[in-house]
Write an enzyme that holds these catalytic residues in place. Structure first.
Site, short mmCIF file in Angstrom:
data_model
loop_
_atom_site.label_atom_id
_atom_site.label_comp_id
_atom_site.label_asym_id
_atom_site.label_seq_id
_atom_site.Cartn_x
_atom_site.Cartn_y
_atom_site.Cartn_z
N TRP A 162 45.56 38.79 47.76
CA TRP A 162 46.07 37.56 47.19
C TRP A 162 47.47 37.38 47.66
O TRP A 162 48.30 38.24 46.97
CB TRP A 162 45.63 37.56 45.39
CG TRP A 162 44.38 37.23 45.29
CD1 TRP A 162 43.86 36.04 45.35
CD2 TRP A 162 43.43 38.43 45.16
NE1 TRP A 162 42.30 36.30 45.11
CE2 TRP A 162 42.23 37.59 44.90
CE3 TRP A 162 43.54 39.91 44.95
CZ2 TRP A 162 41.02 38.45 44.47
CZ3 TRP A 162 42.25 40.25 44.71
CH2 TRP A 162 41.00 39.80 44.59
N HIS A 176 44.42 32.56 41.52
CA HIS A 176 42.98 32.11 41.23
C HIS A 176 42.62 31.81 40.00
O HIS A 176 43.38 32.11 39.12
CB HIS A 176 42.11 33.10 41.92
CG HIS A 176 42.35 34.56 41.16
ND1 HIS A 176 41.60 35.53 41.88
CD2 HIS A 176 43.26 34.93 40.31
CE1 HIS A 176 42.19 36.65 41.46
NE2 HIS A 176 43.03 36.28 40.33
N ARG A 202 49.04 30.08 46.62
CA ARG A 202 49.21 31.29 47.44
C ARG A 202 50.23 31.01 48.62
O ARG A 202 50.42 30.11 49.28
CB ARG A 202 47.92 31.56 48.19
CG ARG A 202 46.65 32.39 47.20
CD ARG A 202 45.39 32.85 47.78
NE ARG A 202 44.55 32.71 46.75
CZ ARG A 202 43.21 32.87 46.97
NH1 ARG A 202 42.89 33.10 48.09
NH2 ARG A 202 42.45 33.25 45.75
N GLN A 216 40.75 25.25 42.52
CA GLN A 216 39.36 25.93 42.48
C GLN A 216 38.57 25.63 41.28
O GLN A 216 39.24 25.15 40.33
CB GLN A 216 39.63 27.53 42.41
CG GLN A 216 39.43 28.44 43.30
CD GLN A 216 39.63 29.92 43.23
OE1 GLN A 216 40.44 30.14 42.03
NE2 GLN A 216 39.45 30.59 44.22
N VAL A 258 33.83 41.97 40.15
CA VAL A 258 32.60 41.76 40.13
C VAL A 258 31.85 42.76 41.15
O VAL A 258 32.48 43.40 42.03
CB VAL A 258 32.10 40.32 40.83
CG1 VAL A 258 32.46 39.21 39.99
CG2 VAL A 258 32.64 40.16 42.47
N ALA A 312 29.94 35.20 37.78
CA ALA A 312 31.10 34.63 37.86
C ALA A 312 31.23 34.15 39.12
O ALA A 312 30.67 34.59 40.01
CB ALA A 312 32.44 35.48 37.53
N1 PHE Z 1 38.89 34.52 42.40
C1 PHE Z 1 38.42 34.79 43.67
C2 PHE Z 1 39.30 34.25 44.67
O1 PHE Z 1 39.92 33.21 44.47
C3 PHE Z 1 36.86 34.20 44.02
C4 PHE Z 1 36.06 34.93 43.10
C5 PHE Z 1 35.76 34.35 41.53
C6 PHE Z 1 35.07 35.91 43.50
C7 PHE Z 1 34.90 34.97 40.88
C8 PHE Z 1 34.20 36.29 42.60
C9 PHE Z 1 34.21 35.67 41.22
O2 PHE Z 1 39.43 34.85 45.85
#
Ligand code: PHE
Length: 344
Positions: A162, A176, A202, A216, A258, A312
């Site tokens: 990130w 995010h 970002r 998002q 995840v 998620a």
């Molecule tokens: N938060 C992650 C991103 O922005 C995306 C994501 C969200 C992936 C939830 C898996 C589960 O890169």
């Protein structure tokens, strides 16, 4: 060469001519026009004064005061004629006023929603129809919610994924909406289904497909028997509903919060899967990163990973709007250009 008497004579003639033409003016426009010709900055009197260099100073004085006197007289004539014309105009019967009632009125554009708002609302409604509730979190986050509690410890290389802006006070504009997962799980006890739409930030160099700020929609579904097949079913239904996607595929991907982690791709809407410059010749476009909630994340928020499971996802929303409306440059959505926005 002209002598002073000639000049005075000339100035007096200007008065005669001005008086005739001003008094003969038919309307205010003509009157103003004539006034300028005689007494305006580039008018006939000024012109005479420009050409008296060769006269002696006393003579110049005489000419100057004569021309002032005449200028004042012209102005008097102008004002009295102006008043006459105005009162004639006012006393004219209404029936003579020419109003064309058949001319179309001035139109103004009726307001409508910004495409991002419109598609966002449509998407939120779709999730609500499946029992999801909308939750929110702050845009300026602690690194705990943005990273640590999502199984991304400080000094771990995963944090580099990130491109983060760090504020001087140690907080971060969230990279995010996944931070809202943590905040939600701290407050709610399962089962629950939530979505969290919002802005993220970002450190990106801006181009047609990247901005330093984007939208998002986070999704989180926690219950005793949530399975990967639920994730697949719900997300496939979502891209079908919003984007009319016909073919989809899931690819393995790494996100520390995840396990397993996946990316949902749809067949490229621009080339129908043949390969083009938008899908980088792959025929597929990535739309939703997702996965099953990592047991470590459950531990952080005090949910027992032996009892509960969840999935998620985090859908890059601006991308969805681009795909839906065939927009090839993300920046167009943020420039507030009515000509562009009114097309949707
Ligand atoms: N938060 C992650 C991103 O922005 C995306 C994501 C969200 C992936 C939830 C898996 C589960 O890169």
């Amino acid at each position: 060469m002209e002598n002073i008497a000639d000049i005075i004579k000339k100035i007096e003639l200007i008065l005669d001519e001005a008086s005739r033409l001003l008094n003969g003016s038919k309307d205010l426009n003509e009157l103003d026009f004539q006034f300028k010709i005689f007494a305006g900055k580039k008018g006939k009197i000024t012109e005479i004064l420009h050409n008296i260099h060769s006269f002696a100073p006393e003579e110049k004085k005489i000419i100057g005061s004569k021309s002032n006197e005449i200028k004042n007289k012209i102005e008097e004539i102008y004002l009295s004629k102006k008043n006459k014309l105005i009162s004639i105009e006012r006393s004219r019967p209404l029936s003579e006023n020419k109003i064309d009632l058949t001319i179309p009125g001035a139109s103004f554009e009726s307001p409508h929603k910004h495409p991002i708002t419109a598609v966002l609302e449509e998407t939120v409604n779709f999730f609500m129809s499946m029992g999801f509730e909308v939750v929110e979190g702050p845009e300026i986050e602690t690194t705990y919610y943005n990273f640590d509690a999502l199984n991304i410890p400080a000094n771990h290389p995963a944090r580099d994924i990130w491109d983060t802006f760090y504020l001087l006070n140690g907080l971060v504009p969230r990279t995010h909406t996944s931070s809202v997962q943590v905040r939600t799980m701290e407050k709610k006890s399962p089962p629950f289904r939530v979505i969290a739409p919002g802005r993220c930030y970002r450190y990106e160099s801006v181009d047609a497909t990247h901005l330093f700020m984007f939208n998002q929609i986070e999704g989180l579904f926690v219950d005793k028997t949530v399975r990967l097949s639920d994730l697949k079913g719900i997300l496939e239904a979502t891209v079908k509903y919003i984007l009319g996607a016909k073919k989809t595929r899931f690819r393995p991907a790494f996100y520390p919060f995840v396990e397993p982690g996946l990316d949902l791709d749809i067949e490229c809407v621009f080339c129908g899967g043949k390969g083009c410059n938008i899908c980088k010749s792959t025929g597929w476009i990535e739309v939703i990163p997702c996965g099953m909630v990592h047991p470590q994340v459950f531990k952080y928020v005090g949910i027992d990973p032996e009892k509960y499971r969840g999935f998620a996802f985090g859908m890059g929303f601006d991308r969805v709007v681009m795909l839906k409306y065939n927009i090839n440059d993300l920046r167009l959505l943020y420039q507030g250009n009515i000509d562009i926005l009114s097309q949707f």
